[in-house]
Design a protein around this motif. Structure first.
Motif, PDB file in Angstrom:
ATOM      1  N   HIS A  29      -3.667  -5.378  -3.676  1.00  0.00           N
ATOM      2  CA  HIS A  29      -2.241  -5.186  -3.442  1.00  0.00           C
ATOM      3  C   HIS A  29      -1.509  -6.383  -4.031  1.00  0.00           C
ATOM      4  O   HIS A  29      -1.528  -7.468  -3.470  1.00  0.00           O
ATOM      5  CB  HIS A  29      -1.929  -5.055  -1.944  1.00  0.00           C
ATOM      6  N   LYS A  30      -0.930  -6.165  -5.168  1.00  0.00           N
ATOM      7  CA  LYS A  30      -0.267  -7.252  -5.888  1.00  0.00           C
ATOM      8  C   LYS A  30       1.006  -7.690  -5.184  1.00  0.00           C
ATOM      9  O   LYS A  30       1.713  -6.893  -4.589  1.00  0.00           O
ATOM     10  CB  LYS A  30       0.080  -6.797  -7.304  1.00  0.00           C
ATOM     11  N   VAL A  31       1.256  -8.975  -5.280  1.00  0.00           N
ATOM     12  CA  VAL A  31       2.519  -9.514  -4.803  1.00  0.00           C
ATOM     13  C   VAL A  31       3.604  -8.959  -5.717  1.00  0.00           C
ATOM     14  O   VAL A  31       3.462  -9.002  -6.946  1.00  0.00           O
ATOM     15  CB  VAL A  31       2.498 -11.062  -4.854  1.00  0.00           C
ATOM     16  N   PRO A  32       4.677  -8.390  -5.160  1.00  0.00           N
ATOM     17  CA  PRO A  32       5.750  -7.858  -6.017  1.00  0.00           C
ATOM     18  C   PRO A  32       6.265  -8.925  -6.984  1.00  0.00           C
ATOM     19  O   PRO A  32       6.301 -10.117  -6.656  1.00  0.00           O
ATOM     20  CB  PRO A  32       6.837  -7.459  -5.016  1.00  0.00           C
ATOM     21  N   GLN A  36       6.336 -13.205  -6.945  1.00  0.00           N
ATOM     22  CA  GLN A  36       5.200 -13.875  -7.580  1.00  0.00           C
ATOM     23  C   GLN A  36       5.458 -15.341  -7.888  1.00  0.00           C
ATOM     24  O   GLN A  36       4.593 -16.178  -7.708  1.00  0.00           O
ATOM     25  CB  GLN A  36       4.779 -13.133  -8.844  1.00  0.00           C
ATOM     26  N   TRP A 113       5.094  -5.457  -0.115  1.00  0.00           N
ATOM     27  CA  TRP A 113       3.885  -6.257  -0.119  1.00  0.00           C
ATOM     28  C   TRP A 113       3.058  -6.045   1.148  1.00  0.00           C
ATOM     29  O   TRP A 113       1.846  -5.873   1.086  1.00  0.00           O
ATOM     30  CB  TRP A 113       4.279  -7.721  -0.261  1.00  0.00           C
TER      31      TRP A 113
END
Length: 150
Positions: A29-32, A36, A113
């Motif tokens: 789950h990438k940091v928006p 970032q 997130w």
């Protein structure tokens, strides 16, 4: 997996395979993009989750929930406020107290997130009875405690 119960060893084997997969999926789950550049660390996740799901609260309330000293929360809040992730304001009823909140312009990205993980927990926990949920949470807490006893 059968529905008639597990031996302790079967449970351990299943969980030893499951936990790395779960951690791997959470890490995907990438940091928006909007967040970032702010170098948010794992220690910020719980603080942000409390504010996102429970709303604004004082530094002392956050410290109690996070089970850390108020000075630790004050440092994190100061750091995140300087980055524009949090807002601080005096409590009108008691000017010695600081109210902490997520600014409206950051709520969407923070929800993006953290929200997926919260939804997955909701999906897993809702079918359980309150007693089963308590046992599950207490089991995870006991596991965490056993890991920290090294």
């Amino acid at each position: 997996m059968s529905t008639d119960g597990l031996s302790v060893d079967e449970g351990i084997r299943t969980l030893l395979l499951l936990m790395p997969r779960m951690v791997g999926r959470v890490k995907r789950h990438k940091v928006p993009a909007e967040l970032q550049s702010l170098a948010l660390a794992p220690r910020h996740l719980s603080l942000l989750a409390y504010l996102l799901f429970d709303g604004a609260m004082t530094v002392n309330e956050l410290a109690a929930r996070l089970e850390v000293a108020p000075t630790t929360v004050s440092l994190m809040v100061g750091e995140l406020s300087r980055k524009g992730v949090l807002e601080r304001r005096e409590d009108d009823a008691d000017r010695r107290r600081t109210i902490v909140s997520i600014p409206e312009r950051r709520q969407g990205a923070i929800h993006e997130w953290l929200g997926r993980g919260a939804q997955a927990w909701r999906q897993a926990l809702e079918p359980l009875t309150p007693e089963q949920r308590r046992m599950f949470v207490e089991t995870l807490l006991a596991y965490e405690q056993a890991l920290s006893e090294d």
